[in-house]
Design an enzyme around this catalytic site. Structure first.
Site, PDB file in Angstrom:
ATOM      1  N   LYS A  13       0.826  -1.218   0.000  1.00  0.00           N
ATOM      2  CA  LYS A  13       0.000   0.000   0.000  1.00  0.00           C
ATOM      3  C   LYS A  13       0.855   1.261   0.000  1.00  0.00           C
ATOM      4  CE  LYS A  13      -2.016  -0.934   3.951  1.00  0.00           C
ATOM      5  NZ  LYS A  13      -1.601  -2.260   4.410  1.00  0.00           N
ATOM      6  N   ARG A  88      -9.466   0.793   9.404  1.00  0.00           N
ATOM      7  CA  ARG A  88      -9.047  -0.591   9.597  1.00  0.00           C
ATOM      8  C   ARG A  88     -10.108  -1.413  10.311  1.00  0.00           C
ATOM      9  NH1 ARG A  88      -3.283   0.410   9.240  1.00  0.00           N
ATOM     10  NH2 ARG A  88      -2.105  -1.515   9.310  1.00  0.00           N
ATOM     11  N   ARG A 127      12.013  -7.680   6.378  1.00  0.00           N
ATOM     12  CA  ARG A 127      12.220  -6.551   5.462  1.00  0.00           C
ATOM     13  C   ARG A 127      12.891  -5.403   6.228  1.00  0.00           C
ATOM     14  NH1 ARG A 127       6.280  -3.635   4.544  1.00  0.00           N
ATOM     15  NH2 ARG A 127       6.087  -2.996   6.710  1.00  0.00           N
ATOM     16  N   ARG A 154      11.610  -2.545  11.241  1.00  0.00           N
ATOM     17  CA  ARG A 154      10.495  -1.941  11.963  1.00  0.00           C
ATOM     18  C   ARG A 154      10.163  -2.812  13.163  1.00  0.00           C
ATOM     19  NH1 ARG A 154       5.428  -0.331   8.199  1.00  0.00           N
ATOM     20  NH2 ARG A 154       4.294  -1.609   9.695  1.00  0.00           N
ATOM     21  N   ARG A 165      -0.378  -9.387  13.058  1.00  0.00           N
ATOM     22  CA  ARG A 165      -0.929  -8.348  12.175  1.00  0.00           C
ATOM     23  C   ARG A 165      -1.831  -8.972  11.104  1.00  0.00           C
ATOM     24  NH1 ARG A 165       4.540  -5.898  10.481  1.00  0.00           N
ATOM     25  NH2 ARG A 165       3.446  -4.593   8.977  1.00  0.00           N
TER      26      ARG A 165
HETATM   27  P1  ADP Z   1       1.009  -2.320   7.808  1.00  0.00           P
HETATM   28  O1  ADP Z   1      -0.213  -2.056   6.981  1.00  0.00           O
HETATM   29  O2  ADP Z   1       2.206  -2.691   6.992  1.00  0.00           O
HETATM   30  O3  ADP Z   1       0.779  -3.282   8.941  1.00  0.00           O
HETATM   31  P2  ADP Z   1       1.025   0.460   8.878  1.00  0.00           P
HETATM   32  O4  ADP Z   1       2.245   1.274   8.787  1.00  0.00           O
HETATM   33  O5  ADP Z   1      -0.171   0.878   8.066  1.00  0.00           O
HETATM   34  O6  ADP Z   1       1.482  -1.010   8.549  1.00  0.00           O
HETATM   35  O7  ADP Z   1       0.539   0.373  10.411  1.00  0.00           O
HETATM   36  C1  ADP Z   1       1.412  -0.060  11.435  1.00  0.00           C
HETATM   37  C2  ADP Z   1       0.643  -0.228  12.755  1.00  0.00           C
HETATM   38  O8  ADP Z   1       0.065   1.030  13.158  1.00  0.00           O
HETATM   39  C3  ADP Z   1      -0.531  -1.193  12.730  1.00  0.00           C
HETATM   40  O9  ADP Z   1      -0.151  -2.544  12.868  1.00  0.00           O
HETATM   41  C4  ADP Z   1      -1.351  -0.674  13.938  1.00  0.00           C
HETATM   42  O10 ADP Z   1      -0.765  -1.078  15.163  1.00  0.00           O
HETATM   43  C5  ADP Z   1      -1.189   0.826  13.839  1.00  0.00           C
HETATM   44  N1  ADP Z   1      -2.263   1.455  13.032  1.00  0.00           N
HETATM   45  C6  ADP Z   1      -2.104   2.133  11.844  1.00  0.00           C
HETATM   46  N2  ADP Z   1      -3.288   2.559  11.385  1.00  0.00           N
HETATM   47  C7  ADP Z   1      -4.231   2.129  12.275  1.00  0.00           C
HETATM   48  C8  ADP Z   1      -5.651   2.218  12.352  1.00  0.00           C
HETATM   49  N3  ADP Z   1      -6.358   2.831  11.389  1.00  0.00           N
HETATM   50  N4  ADP Z   1      -6.278   1.657  13.425  1.00  0.00           N
HETATM   51  C9  ADP Z   1      -5.596   1.042  14.383  1.00  0.00           C
HETATM   52  N5  ADP Z   1      -4.249   0.902  14.385  1.00  0.00           N
HETATM   53  C10 ADP Z   1      -3.568   1.439  13.342  1.00  0.00           C
END
Ligand code: ADP
Length: 215
Positions: A13, A88, A127, A154, A165
């Site tokens: 994404k 989400r 990664r 990360r 996740r």
């Molecule tokens: P990815 O999609 O690769 O898991 P992101 O960078 O989008 O990674 O998000 C990393 C983390 O940030 C998520 O695993 C969650 O803990 C938190 N997070 C991000 N956006 C949200 C959201 N909309 N609601 C709840 N937690 C979120």
């Protein structure tokens, strides 16, 4: 153009959003990046979010909804945006619909990046990420080819967090696909292939939906 890019963790994404912001000159609203900035700055929100993220869980809906409300009120998003990582959960999607209606905005398209689970695990575990621009590179890469920074892993790219996740995504985020399909907004994109191939598929899907909308 107000776009939502949606898909499991590791589906690409962020990478595809970066290509789209260049193509359309609109801001990238990425809640994961916003949260990581809060964690790095040790703000009160970051102190709460950090351990939840490192464990692979979701930050509470109220916190995320407040964060997006503030972000959408900033002037740069008036010309359009690409949202990545939000919503989400169904309550987040419902709150976002209400907020968009209040602001007189509508989503142009929801781009769903489809990638099989075994491929996601392979991509995420190990990664490496650039601490400066957050771009990701394959396991074993040491320095960022763009700015020379030492790449880091990360906090949530270790195997336990990766599995959690993906599990949480299936339970809480996958239902959004039906939610947005009901609104007739979803373009499904095959998320396997090179960065450029996937970008081409997205561009073709956006052209197609613009053509249909004109008819
Ligand atoms: P990815 O999609 O690769 O898991 P992101 O960078 O989008 O990674 O998000 C990393 C983390 O940030 C998520 O695993 C969650 O803990 C938190 N997070 C991000 N956006 C949200 C959201 N909309 N609601 C709840 N937690 C979120």
């Amino acid at each position: 153009m107000n776009l939502l890019i949606y898909g499991p963790p590791g589906s690409g994404k962020g990478t595809q959003a970066e290509l789209l912001i260049k193509a359309f000159a609109i801001p990238h609203i990425a809640t994961g990046d916003m949260l990581r900035a809060e964690v790095a700055a040790r703000t009160p929100l970051g102190v709460i979010a950090g351990p939840i993220m490192a464990d692979g869980g979701y930050v509470p809906d109220e916190v995320m909804i407040g964060m997006i409300r503030n972000r959408l009120q900033q002037p740069d998003s008036q010309k359009g945006f690409i949202m990545d990582g939000f919503p989400r959960t169904i309550p987040q999607a419902e709150a976002l619909d209400a907020l968009m209606a209040e602001l007189g905005r509508k989503f142009s398209r929801v781009l769903y990046l489809r990638v099989p689970t075994h491929e996601l695990v392979k991509r995420l575990a190990g990664r490496m990420t650039c601490p400066i621009d957050q771009k990701t590179y394959p396991p074993g890469t040491k320095t960022c080819p763009v700015d020379g920074a030492t790449l880091v892993q990360r906090d949530d790219d270790h195997p336990e967090a990766v599995h959690k996740r993906i599990e949480v995504y299936h339970e809480k985020t996958l239902p959004l696909l039906t939610y947005y399909k009901r609104q007739g907004l979803v373009s499904q994109i095959d998320g396997q292939g090179t960065m450029e191939e996937i970008h081409q598929r997205i561009s073709a899907a956006l052209e197609e939906s613009a053509r249909v909308a004109k008819q």
